[in-house]
Design a protein around this motif. Structure first.
Motif, short mmCIF file in Angstrom:
data_model
loop_
_atom_site.label_atom_id
_atom_site.label_comp_id
_atom_site.label_asym_id
_atom_site.label_seq_id
_atom_site.Cartn_x
_atom_site.Cartn_y
_atom_site.Cartn_z
N LEU A 230 0.82 -1.22 0.00
CA LEU A 230 0.00 0.00 0.00
C LEU A 230 0.85 1.27 0.00
CD1 LEU A 230 -2.70 -1.07 2.62
CD2 LEU A 230 -2.86 -1.17 0.14
N LEU A 231 2.16 1.07 -0.03
CA LEU A 231 3.06 2.23 0.00
C LEU A 231 4.36 1.85 -0.69
CD1 LEU A 231 4.14 4.96 0.99
CD2 LEU A 231 4.54 3.94 3.23
N PRO A 232 4.47 2.15 -2.00
CA PRO A 232 5.71 1.80 -2.71
C PRO A 232 6.90 2.60 -2.19
CG PRO A 232 4.06 2.80 -4.19
CD PRO A 232 3.48 2.81 -2.81
N ASP A 233 8.11 2.00 -2.31
CA ASP A 233 9.32 2.66 -1.83
C ASP A 233 9.51 4.05 -2.40
OD1 ASP A 233 10.31 0.72 -0.13
OD2 ASP A 233 11.15 -0.44 -1.80
N ASN A 234 9.08 4.21 -3.67
CA ASN A 234 9.36 5.50 -4.33
C ASN A 234 8.34 6.59 -3.98
OD1 ASN A 234 7.11 4.74 -5.69
ND2 ASN A 234 8.08 4.52 -7.71
N ALA A 235 7.44 6.32 -3.01
CA ALA A 235 6.39 7.31 -2.69
C ALA A 235 6.98 8.63 -2.21
CB ALA A 235 5.44 6.75 -1.64
N ALA A 236 8.16 8.57 -1.59
CA ALA A 236 8.77 9.80 -1.09
C ALA A 236 9.10 10.74 -2.24
CB ALA A 236 10.01 9.48 -0.28
N GLY A 237 9.21 10.19 -3.44
CA GLY A 237 9.52 11.00 -4.62
C GLY A 237 8.42 11.97 -5.01
N ILE A 238 7.32 11.95 -4.30
CA ILE A 238 6.22 12.87 -4.62
C ILE A 238 6.67 14.33 -4.44
CG2 ILE A 238 5.23 12.76 -2.28
CD1 ILE A 238 2.46 12.95 -3.56
N GLY A 239 7.69 14.55 -3.59
CA GLY A 239 8.18 15.93 -3.44
C GLY A 239 9.06 16.07 -2.22
N PRO A 240 9.61 17.28 -2.03
CA PRO A 240 10.49 17.50 -0.88
C PRO A 240 9.71 17.44 0.42
CG PRO A 240 10.08 19.55 -2.07
CD PRO A 240 9.41 18.47 -2.85
N GLY A 241 10.38 17.04 1.48
CA GLY A 241 9.72 17.04 2.80
C GLY A 241 8.90 15.80 3.06
#
Ligand code: ASP
Length: 301
Positions: A175-186
């Motif tokens: 339910l949460l791919p590793d690359n989800a942080a790539g949505i943006g800074p912070g």
């Protein structure tokens, strides 16, 4: 329900609510917001209209415009539908949730709730003053659960870091791919709820979006054991955290009733802030439309 404070700001203006997916909070609060500003509203929902007979979004929009709608509030299962409707009707469209893409008014009401609650606790010095890019500096907001399918998570992750907050997405790989942080800074990813809760000022719990799982099998018992927000976890890891949820809640799954109805919960505040946010957006959309139409008339004469 608190009584509506009525104004005439949008008297005689027509607003259409076009809903292709079910909704309780968003639809009701948009409707109450429009009515409290004096506008006339009409609701078209997929199950009781020609949409069921196969009419396209574009044709439905043009029909509503011909009937006098000056603004359309749209909820749709397809990401990007509001842009299509704006292009085909030329009307202001307010996005009430499009697929797994965005739910911008939810993020704005979440922001309003955080600002009010944290400034009341003095966690923020001057939050109700005009917003600036540092107003949430140092504030950590954990968003937990079905991030993959959540338009609420996406809109919040785009909005809150712009004001200085750190967003921590938390959930299992499915339910949460590793690359989800790539949505943006912070934005960062944390797999363990206990770690996400440690030092969080706010935790937003999300529902598993069964309607969008598309065959994905989840072990709900395991999920509940690892990700449920319950009184023990709260007391041990984040006794002062502000608990939020966009609704609908599935009590006993992502959150227990003790937490949802307990002293940390701001869930009903979120609902109440929704009306104010939607009033502001409706007046902005309709008043700028009036200004543009009269400018066009002046040009023509
Ligand atoms: N009400 C929110 C939405 O429409 C969250 C949810 O359905 O779980 O996206």
């Amino acid at each position: 329900m608190p009584p509506l404070r009525r104004s005439r700001l949008l008297a005689k203006r027509r607003v259409a609510l076009l809903f292709y997916e079910s909704s309780t909070r968003t639809r009701t609060s948009f409707e109450l917001a429009a009515k409290s500003l004096g506008a006339d509203t009409v609701l078209v929902s997929a199950l009781s209209s020609s949409i069921e007979k196969g009419e396209s979004l574009k044709d439905t929009g043009i029909t509503l415009r011909s009937l006098g709608a000056e603004c359309i509030i749209l909820r749709h299962p397809n990401s990007g539908a509001p842009y299509l409707l704006a292009r085909s009707t030329g009307l202001p469209i307010l996005n009430a949730g499009d697929g797994t893409h965005e739910h911008p008014t939810q993020a704005l009401l979440d922001l309003r709730t955080i600002l009010f609650r944290l400034s009341a606790r003095n966690r923020l010095s001057d939050a109700i003053a005009p917003l600036n890019s540092g107003v949430l500096r140092g504030v950590r907001i954990a968003i937990v659960g079905d991030i993959l399918h959540s338009r609420v998570a996406r809109s919040n992750a785009l909005l809150l870091p712009r004001l200085g907050a750190q967003v921590i997405f938390c959930g299992p790989k499915e339910l949460l791919p590793d690359n989800a942080a790539g949505i943006g800074p912070g934005v960062s990813v944390e797999r363990t709820l206990e770690h996400a809760l440690a030092n969080a000022d706010v935790v937003m719990m999300l529902r598993i979006q069964r309607e969008r799982l598309a065959g994905l099998q989840l072990d709900l018992e395991d999920y509940t054991a690892r990700y449920q927000l319950n009184p023990e976890r709260l007391a041990r890891h984040a006794p002062d955290v502000l608990v939020m949820h966009p609704g609908p809640m599935i009590r006993g799954l992502e959150i227990t009733s003790e937490v949802a109805d307990g002293p940390n919960s701001a869930i009903m505040d979120q609902v109440q802030h929704g009306t104010a946010i939607r009033m502001a957006l409706l007046s902005r959309a309709l008043q700028s439309r009036l200004a543009n139409t009269s400018k066009e008339k002046q040009k023509r004469s």
